[in-house]
Design a protein around this motif. Structure first.
Motif, mmCIF file in Angstrom:
data_model
loop_
_atom_site.group_PDB
_atom_site.id
_atom_site.type_symbol
_atom_site.label_atom_id
_atom_site.label_comp_id
_atom_site.label_asym_id
_atom_site.label_seq_id
_atom_site.Cartn_x
_atom_site.Cartn_y
_atom_site.Cartn_z
ATOM 1 N N ASN A 176 0.805 -1.220 0.000
ATOM 2 C CA ASN A 176 0.000 0.000 0.000
ATOM 3 C C ASN A 176 0.843 1.277 0.000
ATOM 4 N N LYS A 195 -6.902 -0.492 -8.370
ATOM 5 C CA LYS A 195 -7.052 -1.298 -7.153
ATOM 6 C C LYS A 195 -8.221 -0.739 -6.359
ATOM 7 N N ARG A 223 -1.716 1.486 -3.409
ATOM 8 C CA ARG A 223 -2.668 2.017 -2.431
ATOM 9 C C ARG A 223 -4.077 1.800 -2.968
ATOM 10 N N GLN A 224 -5.077 1.864 -2.100
ATOM 11 C CA GLN A 224 -6.467 1.783 -2.537
ATOM 12 C C GLN A 224 -6.720 2.910 -3.536
#
Length: 161
Positions: free
Chosen positions: A79, A155, A113-114
């Motif tokens: 992340n 993602k 990362r998200q």
């Protein structure tokens, strides 16, 4: 198709080779750190030379940069990355294989990362779409021609493993 933003963050040129893609990313993303990453010491040295030569020509190229030798993304924290740019090899020495690409895609899922994005350029016959959809919920085809396809992967929650 290299993305362009004014936000801060981290971009990885994965399998950087001579570093041209990472230089374009640096030019289009002046506030992002750029990591040039390859398994080859020679490729990373070439990417470093390419970047610093580009900086001589364009003094506004002030990104923080790192040049790393490693196996795919194994050296990076989970992340920790906003964008990964990748043109994976489909051969390793004399063998034609997608194992390196699959490792790159799998590790990208952990390092992004998200909301992070993975851009993949691949030879059309390799059909990375199936493999990418096994890992990520959202995979778009950005562009294609007779020989190549550019995928954009995001993602997000709910991606299968």
């Amino acid at each position: 198709h290299v993305p362009s933003t004014q936000s801060e963050g981290v971009i990885v040129d994965l399998g950087c080779g001579n570093g041209v893609v990472g230089v374009v990313a640096a030019e289009r993303n002046p506030h992002k750190d750029i990591i040039f990453l390859d398994e080859s010491y020679m490729a990373v040295a070439s990417a470093e030379a390419t970047f610093y030569k580009a900086r001589q020509v364009n003094p506004n190229l002030n990104n923080d940069v790192r040049f790393m030798v490693g196996d795919c993304l194994s050296l990076l924290e989970p992340n920790s990355v906003d964008v990964i740019l990748c043109n994976p090899p489909f051969h390793q020495q004399n063998a034609v294989t997608s194992s390196v690409a699959w490792r790159m895609f799998s590790q990208a899922k952990h390092c992004l990362r998200q909301g992070g994005e993975l851009y993949v350029v691949g030879n059309r016959h390799l059909d990375y779409l199936v493999r990418l959809r096994r890992l990520f919920a959202r995979v778009d085809i950005v562009d294609r021609n007779r020989k190549f396809v550019v995928y954009r992967v995001c993602k997000s929650e709910g991606a299968s493993a």
